[in-house]
Write a protein that holds these residues in place. Structure first.
Motif, PDB file in Angstrom:
ATOM      1  N   UNK A   1      -3.564   1.890   7.526  1.00 25.55           N
ATOM      2  CA  UNK A   1      -4.050   1.760   6.147  1.00 25.55           C
ATOM      3  C   UNK A   1      -3.160   2.547   5.187  1.00 25.55           C
ATOM      4  N   UNK A   2      -2.903   1.948   4.005  1.00 24.15           N
ATOM      5  CA  UNK A   2      -2.098   2.602   2.974  1.00 24.15           C
ATOM      6  C   UNK A   2      -2.680   2.267   1.606  1.00 24.15           C
ATOM      7  N   UNK A   3      -2.571   3.213   0.688  1.00 29.08           N
ATOM      8  CA  UNK A   3      -3.039   2.973  -0.676  1.00 29.08           C
ATOM      9  C   UNK A   3      -1.837   2.908  -1.614  1.00 29.08           C
ATOM     10  N   UNK A   4      -2.067   2.352  -2.801  1.00 27.54           N
ATOM     11  CA  UNK A   4      -1.006   2.214  -3.783  1.00 27.54           C
ATOM     12  C   UNK A   4      -0.765   3.575  -4.447  1.00 27.54           C
ATOM     13  N   UNK A   5       0.433   4.121  -4.296  1.00 28.29           N
ATOM     14  CA  UNK A   5       0.719   5.483  -4.736  1.00 28.29           C
ATOM     15  C   UNK A   5       0.552   5.653  -6.240  1.00 28.29           C
TER      16      UNK A   5
ATOM     17  N   UNK B   1      -3.633  17.452  -4.971  1.00 29.90           N
ATOM     18  CA  UNK B   1      -2.168  17.319  -5.011  1.00 29.90           C
ATOM     19  C   UNK B   1      -1.633  17.085  -3.602  1.00 29.90           C
ATOM     20  N   UNK B   2      -2.165  17.838  -2.626  1.00 23.45           N
ATOM     21  CA  UNK B   2      -1.748  17.651  -1.234  1.00 23.45           C
ATOM     22  C   UNK B   2      -2.112  16.254  -0.742  1.00 23.45           C
ATOM     23  N   UNK B   3      -3.289  15.762  -1.157  1.00 21.69           N
ATOM     24  CA  UNK B   3      -3.694  14.409  -0.761  1.00 21.69           C
ATOM     25  C   UNK B   3      -2.701  13.372  -1.261  1.00 21.69           C
ATOM     26  N   UNK B   4      -2.195  13.567  -2.492  1.00 22.47           N
ATOM     27  CA  UNK B   4      -1.212  12.631  -3.042  1.00 22.47           C
ATOM     28  C   UNK B   4       0.069  12.629  -2.221  1.00 22.47           C
ATOM     29  N   UNK B   5       0.359  13.743  -1.579  1.00 23.45           N
ATOM     30  CA  UNK B   5       1.575  13.822  -0.761  1.00 23.45           C
ATOM     31  C   UNK B   5       1.350  13.333   0.666  1.00 23.45           C
ATOM     32  N   UNK B   6       0.146  13.570   1.202  1.00 23.52           N
ATOM     33  CA  UNK B   6      -0.058  13.323   2.626  1.00 23.52           C
ATOM     34  C   UNK B   6      -0.698  11.971   2.936  1.00 23.52           C
ATOM     35  N   UNK B   7      -1.403  11.358   1.961  1.00 24.04           N
ATOM     36  CA  UNK B   7      -2.034  10.060   2.225  1.00 24.04           C
ATOM     37  C   UNK B   7      -0.972   8.978   2.414  1.00 24.04           C
ATOM     38  N   UNK B   8      -1.104   8.118   3.423  1.00 22.19           N
ATOM     39  CA  UNK B   8      -0.174   6.993   3.575  1.00 22.19           C
ATOM     40  C   UNK B   8      -0.244   6.098   2.348  1.00 22.19           C
ATOM     41  N   UNK B   9       0.891   5.764   1.788  1.00 21.55           N
ATOM     42  CA  UNK B   9       0.886   5.006   0.535  1.00 21.55           C
ATOM     43  C   UNK B   9       2.009   3.979   0.528  1.00 21.55           C
ATOM     44  N   UNK B  10       1.946   3.089  -0.460  1.00 27.56           N
ATOM     45  CA  UNK B  10       3.003   2.096  -0.638  1.00 27.56           C
ATOM     46  C   UNK B  10       3.249   1.918  -2.135  1.00 27.56           C
ATOM     47  N   UNK B  11       4.405   1.435  -2.482  1.00 24.12           N
ATOM     48  CA  UNK B  11       4.747   1.139  -3.871  1.00 24.12           C
ATOM     49  C   UNK B  11       5.898   0.141  -3.856  1.00 24.12           C
ATOM     50  N   UNK B  12       5.735  -0.921  -4.618  1.00 24.57           N
ATOM     51  CA  UNK B  12       6.741  -1.988  -4.614  1.00 24.57           C
ATOM     52  C   UNK B  12       7.067  -2.379  -6.051  1.00 24.57           C
ATOM     53  N   UNK B  13       7.891  -1.535  -6.673  1.00 26.25           N
ATOM     54  CA  UNK B  13       8.293  -1.822  -8.042  1.00 26.25           C
ATOM     55  C   UNK B  13       7.097  -1.877  -8.971  1.00 26.25           C
ATOM     56  N   UNK B  14       6.987  -2.985  -9.709  1.00 23.83           N
ATOM     57  CA  UNK B  14       5.891  -3.154 -10.656  1.00 23.83           C
ATOM     58  C   UNK B  14       4.736  -3.973 -10.081  1.00 23.83           C
TER      59      UNK B  14
END
Length: 482
Positions: free
Chosen positions: A353-357, A392-405
């Motif tokens: 699972x990943x969330x949108x950063x 702040x740590x959660x923003x760094x450690x949570x699995x995330x994804x980002x694909x441009x716009x």
């Protein structure tokens, strides 16, 4: 480990609720400084007079307390430093429930340049060069003394703490050495939180097998070193330095928790050194520090400076960052404390699972690059205190994804957030106790050792961090469409 920083440093962003942490051993001695003002209202140090009658310098200063739990330090703590040219400006040492700290004795308006609050000359420090050949400043070990052979037998790559412990023990035994006096204000073995002094039962209370195994290896190495060099046949002048392994373990714990690593320049020589710096070692840790260290080459001394642009109020605690970008287990291993709001802590997720950063950051008004995340309070509602170091740590450690716009799909994001929450719940279920049980145990502890208390706090902070991540994911799902 605190590194030297530039002389001028910008004020850090306020990305979590201010939390100062107590470094190892801040809790058994009683320091104090007094200051006077000249006709132009500038703070200046008072020179100590050795043979005078009682003088206002040595009387506890009358300061309006923000908390009745803080007590001024013992005047003798200041006296031994002032006589030897240590200087402090606009700060005082006070003792609270968690030990000693350094506090501002007046308001300091933001300045464009960093401001000095302490000056500690090299002659008061204990320093060992980090690489061969070993060099000591000041050079207090005489030629041919067997303690040098012991130091020379250490591993140059890994045994810096053993070398510094040997030098500390020698200084405490060296006649007329400053550390014979300063050592009276260091914490005793019973007051240390260093896990080197922890029992096997106390290590099990960490509920962290990896950290417990690391500490056991460090204990074993220190014990083997003591047995090799302090056996029954060694000369008396060595044996009296550490007659039992507990004494040596204590010295290693002091060396680990109070050491400051800096680059020094002495003449044409540039070198990295492991340093024990009196008075400066009483500054507690903060992830949002207002001070830093600087080596002043011209006068061969370490300065403690307030960050450029930093506003200080009377009664504020003066803090430094012990180690940048380190997790709680590293702080626990080195200093014997942890924090539930460490912005660099981690959770190891194993699912897909990943969330949108970008979406997660925008929901909590977090700005900056990953190595510089901070809470943008200008975009937040007044009084909103949810975002702290744990978020702040959660923003760094949570699995995330980002694909441009490419924007996130809400239904996909909700599912990913739920999956991550479930994994966090599984992590909490693996602990033998809950955070509420840990807190209840801490509240009921009486006459517990410092190491036991630190171990229970460590596991509690770990669980509180995971619970904060679960709460953050709840809010993320609620605010996703807004």
């Amino acid at each position: 480990m605190v590194s030297s920083l530039p002389l001028s440093q910008p004020t850090s962003h306020s990305f979590f609720s201010k939390t100062q942490l107590r470094g190892f051993g801040h809790g058994s001695w009683r320091p104090s400084f007094s200051f006077c003002r000249d006709s132009e209202s500038k703070v200046r140090p008072i020179k100590a007079l050795v043979e005078t009658a009682p003088f206002p310098l040595f009387q506890p200063s009358k300061v309006e307390e923000s908390s009745s739990e803080l007590e001024p330090a013992d005047p003798d703590f200041y006296k031994i430093g002032f006589i030897r040219s240590m200087r402090a400006y606009g700060v005082e040492f006070k003792e609270g429930p968690d030990g000693f700290g350094v506090y501002a004795s007046k308001d300091v308006e933001p300045l464009r340049r960093a401001r000095v609050i302490m000056e500690i000359p090299l002659e008061l420090m204990l320093t060992v060069r980090q690489k061969l050949p070993w060099m000591f400043f000041p050079d207090i070990i005489p030629v041919g003394h067997p303690i040098f052979d012991i130091i020379n037998s250490t591993n140059p790559e890994t045994d810096w703490h053993l070398r510094l412990a040997c030098l500390l023990l020698y200084a405490l035994d060296c006649q007329d050495n400053f550390w014979q006096l300063y050592g009276d204000f260091l914490p005793s073995a019973d007051e240390c939180t260093s896990l080197l002094l922890a029992t096997e039962e106390e290590l099990s209370e960490l509920q962290d097998p990896n950290l417990a195994s690391t500490i056991r290896n460090e204990q074993r190495r220190a014990l083997e070193f003591w047995e090799k060099n302090w056996h029954s046949g060694v000369p008396l002048k060595i044996k009296r330095l550490a007659r039992d392994p507990q004494r040596f373990m204590w010295a290693v714990g002091i060396a680990q928790s109070r050491c400051i690593n800096m680059q020094m320049r002495l003449g044409a020589l540039h070198q990295g050194a492991n340093m024990l710096i009196p008075y400066a070692d009483m500054l507690n840790h903060s992830f949002e520090p207002n001070c830093f260290f600087h080596w002043r080459f011209k006068d061969r001394m370490v300065e403690v400076l307030i960050n450029a642009g930093q506003r200080i109020r009377k009664g504020d605690e003066m803090t430094v960052d012990y180690m940048s970008r380190q997790k709680n287990d590293i702080f626990m291993q080195r200093y014997g404390f942890s924090s539930p709001v460490n912005p660099w802590d981690e959770i190891k997720f194993s699912g897909d699972a990943r969330i949108h950063l970008d979406s997660f950051l925008s929901v909590f008004n977090i700005s900056g690059l990953p190595e510089e995340y901070y809470h943008n309070t200008l975009l937040s509602n007044e009084g909103d205190t949810f975002v702290d170091g744990a978020v702040i740590a959660a923003a760094r450690t949570l699995p995330s994804w980002s694909d441009g716009d490419v924007p996130p799909i809400p239904s996909v994001e909700w599912k990913a957030a739920k999956d991550l929450q479930n994994e966090c719940q599984e992590m909490l279920a693996e602990f033998p106790t809950t955070s509420k049980q840990d807190q209840k145990l801490l509240d009921s502890l009486q006459d517990a050792t410092r190491t036991l208390e630190a171990a229970i706090k460590y596991r509690l902070h770990r669980k509180l961090f995971i619970e904060k991540v679960i709460q953050a994911l709840d809010l993320y799902q609620e605010r996703l469409l807004f």
